[in-house]
Scaffold this motif. Sequence first.
Motif, short mmCIF file in Angstrom:
data_model
loop_
_atom_site.label_atom_id
_atom_site.label_comp_id
_atom_site.label_asym_id
_atom_site.label_seq_id
_atom_site.Cartn_x
_atom_site.Cartn_y
_atom_site.Cartn_z
N ASP A 1 3.98 29.17 -27.65
CA ASP A 1 4.61 27.85 -27.61
C ASP A 1 5.13 27.42 -28.99
N ILE A 2 4.40 27.83 -30.04
CA ILE A 2 4.85 27.42 -31.38
C ILE A 2 5.57 28.54 -32.13
N PHE A 3 5.78 29.69 -31.47
CA PHE A 3 6.55 30.78 -32.12
C PHE A 3 7.93 30.29 -32.59
N PRO A 4 8.69 29.62 -31.71
CA PRO A 4 10.04 29.23 -32.15
C PRO A 4 10.00 28.34 -33.40
N ASP A 5 9.08 27.38 -33.43
CA ASP A 5 8.98 26.50 -34.60
C ASP A 5 8.57 27.28 -35.85
N ALA A 6 7.83 28.35 -35.63
CA ALA A 6 7.32 29.13 -36.77
C ALA A 6 8.32 30.16 -37.28
N GLY A 7 9.42 30.37 -36.54
CA GLY A 7 10.38 31.41 -36.94
C GLY A 7 9.97 32.78 -36.43
N ILE A 8 9.18 32.81 -35.37
CA ILE A 8 8.76 34.09 -34.77
C ILE A 8 9.55 34.29 -33.48
N THR A 9 10.20 35.43 -33.35
CA THR A 9 10.94 35.73 -32.12
C THR A 9 10.03 36.50 -31.17
N PHE A 10 9.98 36.04 -29.94
CA PHE A 10 9.21 36.74 -28.91
C PHE A 10 10.18 37.52 -28.02
N TRP A 11 10.05 38.84 -28.04
CA TRP A 11 10.93 39.71 -27.25
C TRP A 11 10.20 40.04 -25.96
N ASP A 12 10.61 39.38 -24.87
CA ASP A 12 9.91 39.58 -23.60
C ASP A 12 10.55 40.73 -22.84
N CYS A 13 9.80 41.81 -22.79
CA CYS A 13 10.32 43.06 -22.23
C CYS A 13 9.99 43.11 -20.73
N ALA A 14 10.31 44.26 -20.10
CA ALA A 14 10.06 44.39 -18.66
C ALA A 14 8.68 44.98 -18.37
N HIS A 15 8.12 45.72 -19.32
CA HIS A 15 6.80 46.33 -19.15
C HIS A 15 6.14 46.41 -20.53
#
Length: 592
Positions: A34-48
């Motif tokens: 939830d706070i990744f975007p504010d922290a400058g962290i990109t979450f790469w949501d993959c398929a597996h």
Amino acid sequence: MKMTTEEAFVKTLQMHGIDNAFGIIGSAMMPISDIFPDAGITFWDCAHETSGGMMADGFTRATGKMSMMIAQNGPGITNFVTAVKTAYWNHTPVLLVTPQAANKTIGQGGFQEMEQMNLFADCVAYQEEVRDPSRIAETLNRVIMQAKRASAPAQINVPRDFWTQVIDIDLPVIVDFELPQGGETAVQDAADLLSAAKFPVILNGAGAILSKGGIEASRILAEALDAPVCVGYQHNDAFPGNHPLYAGPLGYNGSKAGMELISKADVVLCLGTRLNPFSTLPGYGIDYWPTDAKIIQVDLNPDRIGLTKKVTVGIVGDAAKVATAISSKLADDAGDSGRADRKNLVAQTKSSWAQELTSMTEEQDDPGTDWNVRARAAKPDWMAPRMAWRAIQAALPVEAIISSDIGNNCAIGNAYPSFNEARKYLAPGLFGPCGYGLPSIVGAKIGRPDVPVVGFAGDGAFGISVNELTAIGRGDWPAITQIVFRNYQWGAEKRNSTLWFDDNFVGTELDEGVSYAGIANACGLKGVIARTQDELTAALAQAIKDQMENGITTLIEAMINQELGDPFRRDAMKVPVEVAGIDKSDMQQQKV
Ligand SMILES: Cc1ncc(C[n+]2csc(CCOP(=O)(O)OP(=O)(O)O)c2C)c(N)n1
Ligand SMILES: [Mg+2]
């Protein structure tokens, strides 16, 4: 300072500059994502998650920057196992974050419970579970530092009920220290051995890549000695391929030139390598390891020195520092003995191997077998694997990062690529998982958007990660190029069937009705079929252009015949004998 546990966690990630995370979203991680975007962290949501973990591995290998894997406790986390163990043998420092079922309920057989520490005990260099919410930052900091020190994955296990708690702590500090440059006596002994050598050879491993300045330091030492430089299995980027002293990779389907040269060595400097068995196994029938030579082995990890080979001098240290220290202690006339002859021999051996490689088109059958003869006859107009590789070489940019996969065609390709810089060759390494080629190259491109990337996989291995095509076309995901060698078979294993199991093809055939190019198109990507060398070269050139200029991901399905190269495990297989015999009539009906 007062903060929440998730703030403490994310602030610690920020301290270490960890700004890319890979996985699939789940409730147990949402307080931090939830706070990744504010922290400058990109979450790469993959398929597996298995592919997500391999993306993290590819990202970190291509950039040297740590990244992180994170997913839902239980089934999300179990999906990471293959990727984490792969990263372990690729010496990749990645952070594995495993949220866990809540302490309040664990043991009651509730939802998504798993013993996550035991699960990864043999896959990570270090693991720790957070014992108390107030210790979350301290623990995370230690885990990250351990991953860096061991250059391997490290795991933090976080009971999910520790999130969203308010704690009062000071953020921990990072302890960095200089890496060892090797014991003084050992370095002098190594310099003396190399100075007196008549035919010194250097063997660079992953340590030369991981160590800052390692390749440059080995180049200076190699030039002082005019020693040819071989590289370990699947570490083709551990020395500049355009250097006159580069002799190529040892091991399975490696460089015959490297094998011939190292077999003549009286002293070998093994720099940043654990001398894994696959890097020293006979290749092309040549048993090249110089058993009578003096062996100097340099590794940061003392446990790996002398593990597989007889070693004369062991040096615990950083590859760059040790190579530089050895260079400074060489005798004035080091390398002079036979220098001109050695240089000539290196050039001649390399050039005759280059010619031989160019002239190799057909795969060889073992005596008594004829699979390759039949495969050529069945599809006379189709490309042979080596024709495909030559067509690829013609369009592959010299600065490209490429990945590889486990399979016969990828293995045949081991002899072809060389690189002028490190961190360019992402092969699956010694855990050997099929399905590495696509995700690792996606991770590499995320880390190096400025560099052209090309992933490689056989069609069976590709099927393991094909679902990522549904993930990588979205939003910020960068464009990549992927080549699939389409031979409609799990080829590597089929070669075993022809050699040791009398052409009894169990589980080796793929569905000829499936079009990977079609799947790519259905995912909004560009799917292309290449049937000839010209088509393949043109398709790759266009795909690279599209990747770099138009943001288009292309999947090239390279249609090849069913020829098969040398098997992986000649060292581990033999013809089975029938003793008791097996008969269908012995099969019993199950009582249900
Ligand atoms: C995850 C995983 N499953 C199974 C294997 C065993 N395996 C090694 S190579 C191979 C065949 C690869 O076939 P393909 O990807 O089609 O490439 P080809 O050999 O045909 O070029 C298999 C099944 C493995 N290494 N990893
Ligand atoms: Mg195949």
